[in-house]
Design an enzyme around this catalytic site. Structure first.
Site, short mmCIF file in Angstrom:
data_model
loop_
_atom_site.label_atom_id
_atom_site.label_comp_id
_atom_site.label_asym_id
_atom_site.label_seq_id
_atom_site.Cartn_x
_atom_site.Cartn_y
_atom_site.Cartn_z
N TYR A 1 4.54 -5.89 19.91
CA TYR A 1 4.95 -6.26 18.55
C TYR A 1 5.31 -7.76 18.50
O TYR A 1 4.82 -8.50 17.64
CB TYR A 1 6.15 -5.40 18.14
CG TYR A 1 6.96 -5.95 17.01
CD1 TYR A 1 6.48 -5.94 15.71
CD2 TYR A 1 8.23 -6.51 17.25
CE1 TYR A 1 7.23 -6.48 14.68
CE2 TYR A 1 8.98 -7.03 16.22
CZ TYR A 1 8.47 -7.03 14.94
OH TYR A 1 9.22 -7.55 13.93
N PHE B 1 16.46 -11.80 13.72
CA PHE B 1 17.01 -11.07 14.85
C PHE B 1 17.07 -9.62 14.36
O PHE B 1 16.06 -9.13 13.88
CB PHE B 1 18.29 -11.75 15.35
CG PHE B 1 17.89 -12.92 16.25
CD1 PHE B 1 17.16 -14.00 15.74
CD2 PHE B 1 18.16 -12.91 17.60
CE1 PHE B 1 16.71 -15.03 16.57
CE2 PHE B 1 17.72 -13.94 18.44
CZ PHE B 1 17.00 -15.00 17.93
N GLY C 1 10.17 -2.48 27.08
CA GLY C 1 10.02 -3.64 26.18
C GLY C 1 11.31 -4.13 25.57
O GLY C 1 11.27 -5.00 24.70
N SER D 1 9.88 -12.86 14.20
CA SER D 1 10.86 -12.01 14.88
C SER D 1 11.41 -12.67 16.14
O SER D 1 10.72 -13.43 16.81
CB SER D 1 10.15 -10.71 15.27
OG SER D 1 10.98 -9.95 16.10
N ALA E 1 4.01 -5.43 7.80
CA ALA E 1 3.70 -5.27 9.22
C ALA E 1 4.37 -4.03 9.78
O ALA E 1 5.37 -3.56 9.22
CB ALA E 1 4.19 -6.50 9.99
N ASN F 1 0.83 -1.22 0.00
CA ASN F 1 0.00 0.00 0.00
C ASN F 1 0.86 1.26 0.00
O ASN F 1 0.34 2.38 0.04
CB ASN F 1 -0.97 0.01 1.19
CG ASN F 1 -0.27 0.16 2.53
OD1 ASN F 1 0.95 0.22 2.59
ND2 ASN F 1 -1.05 0.22 3.59
N LEU F 2 2.16 1.09 -0.03
CA LEU F 2 3.13 2.19 -0.07
C LEU F 2 2.99 3.13 1.13
O LEU F 2 3.35 4.29 1.05
CB LEU F 2 3.02 2.96 -1.40
CG LEU F 2 3.31 2.14 -2.66
CD1 LEU F 2 3.15 3.00 -3.91
CD2 LEU F 2 4.73 1.54 -2.65
N ASP G 1 -4.15 -2.96 -0.06
CA ASP G 1 -4.06 -2.84 1.38
C ASP G 1 -4.48 -4.15 2.04
O ASP G 1 -5.54 -4.70 1.67
CB ASP G 1 -4.99 -1.69 1.82
CG ASP G 1 -4.65 -1.22 3.21
OD1 ASP G 1 -4.54 -2.07 4.12
OD2 ASP G 1 -4.50 0.00 3.39
N ILE G 2 -3.70 -4.63 2.98
CA ILE G 2 -4.03 -5.91 3.63
C ILE G 2 -5.26 -5.79 4.53
O ILE G 2 -5.79 -6.79 4.97
CB ILE G 2 -2.84 -6.52 4.41
CG1 ILE G 2 -2.38 -5.59 5.54
CG2 ILE G 2 -1.69 -6.81 3.46
CD1 ILE G 2 -1.34 -6.25 6.48
N LYS H 1 3.59 -11.19 16.47
CA LYS H 1 4.31 -12.15 15.61
C LYS H 1 4.11 -13.58 16.12
O LYS H 1 3.97 -14.52 15.33
CB LYS H 1 5.80 -11.79 15.59
CG LYS H 1 6.11 -10.47 14.91
CD LYS H 1 6.03 -10.58 13.40
CE LYS H 1 6.21 -9.26 12.70
NZ LYS H 1 6.15 -9.34 11.26
#
Ligand code: UDP
Length: 325
Positions: free
Chosen positions: A140, A168, A283, A116, A74, A32-33, A51-52, A144
């Protein structure tokens, strides 16, 4: 293979596209840029601006018929996800469920997913292997981890084959210098360091120097984006030919502290790079390093460009080219 790369105009996505093309795959990019760049698209490939979060966009894309897809669309800022979890719920979770549903509807059942190291949280031991307990320390990482679980369910129920690649710390730029589109609002360490080196910001912040590490700053395992990209291609070929899913850690096993990274950047760029130590960022685990033996065993994959000098040197070249310095 005909491959749809969702998020293929982004930083990692564009490097994956370049590697897929080099291996003779026929690529279409769906993006979707919003953070991806037109500059990262290759004229040889198909491009779908979609767009997702729009099921129609996804169904139209998958309806064209693909053998496999790579999902890299993401949000990825761990710090931001702790302040704005809603954004991550919508884009990372809802968006991925939309993708999974469209993919199975159109029988596109080979998926490579950007997972991730953030799925692990604070390590109980290092280097971290694939079976290490998963207790994400930021939202986040939680998104994942949940997506890995969704993929496992879609494997059982719908025959999806997937490769979950747990990156990583992705860093570096295309060593051939073809790709140098810079991320729009970078929050990761090396882009921030480069912005200071290139005079785009006065100084940077180092988040916390009271961690239980050799110099008090966080240790990360930086992996060159071209090395990541080659793992995507190998993983895609593996799952589609063997009909076997994979979950792999991708890193080098070498831990570098934030201070060491900044010092190396000073040496390589010859710039002062002003930095100040500030409070910890919520975090952030103290140390994340990977055990990637399984990727070597299954895919014959090895990192080739992930030494500090290539990581920083290739990034600095991209920044200088982008800013015409
Ligand atoms: N970091 C920092 N200053 C910055 C950006 C990052 O000190 O401006 C630190 C961050 O706290 C972490 C490491 O650099 O210890 C890598 O952070 P990044 O956001 O690049 O990746 P993450 O490990 O969160 O995925």
């Amino acid at each position: 293979m005909k491959v749809l790369v969702i998020g293929g105009a982004g930083y990692i996505g564009s490097h994956v596209v370049k590697e897929l093309m080099a291996k003779g795959h026929k690529v279409t990019v769906f993006d979707n840029l919003s953070s991806g760049l037109k500059q990262n698209l290759f004229k040889e490939n198909g491009f779908i601006k979609g767009d997702i979060l729009k099921v129609k966009d996804l169904e139209k894309a998958f309806g064209k018929g693909f053998d496999a897809f790579v999902h890299l669309a993401a949000f990825k800022a761990a710090g931001e996800s702790m302040v704005c979890p809603e954004k991550y719920s919508i884009n990372n979770i809802t968006g991925t469920l939309n993708i999974l549903n469209a993919a199975v509807k159109f029988k596109c059942l080979n998926m490579v997913f950007s997972s991730s190291a953030a799925t692990f949280g604070e390590p109980q031991y290092v280097p971290i292997d694939e079976n290490h307990p998963k207790n994400p320390e930021n939202y986040y990482g939680f998104t994942k981890l949940k997506i890995e679980e969704f993929m496992a369910w879609y494997e059982k129920l719908k025959g999806l084959k997937f490769a979950a690649l747990r990156y990583f710390n992705a860093a570096g730029y295309d060593p051939e210098g073809v790709l140098y589109g810079l991320e729009k609002n970078p929050a990761n360490l090396l882009p921030i360091v480069m912005e200071v080196a290139c005079g785009k910001r006065d100084k940077m912040k180092i988040f916390g120097n009271d961690y239980p590490t050799r110099d008090g700053t966080c240790i990360r395992d930086y992996i060159h984006v071209t090395d990541l990209a080659s793992a995507h291609v190998l993983a895609l070929e593996y799952i589609s030919s063997r009909k076997e899913s994979l979950t792999l850690n991708l890193g080098t096993g070498n831990g570098i502290t934030v201070t060491e990274m900044v010092d190396a950047a000073r040496r390589i760029t010859g710039k002062e790079i002003k930095a100040e130590y500030v409070e910890r960022r919520p975090g952030d685990p103290a140390q994340l390093t990977a055990k990637s033996d399984l990727a070597k065993e299954k895919l014959g994959w090895e990192a080739k460009y992930s030494d500090v000098d290539t990581l920083i040197g290739s990034t600095y070249s991209a920044y200088k080219k982008f800013y015409k310095m």
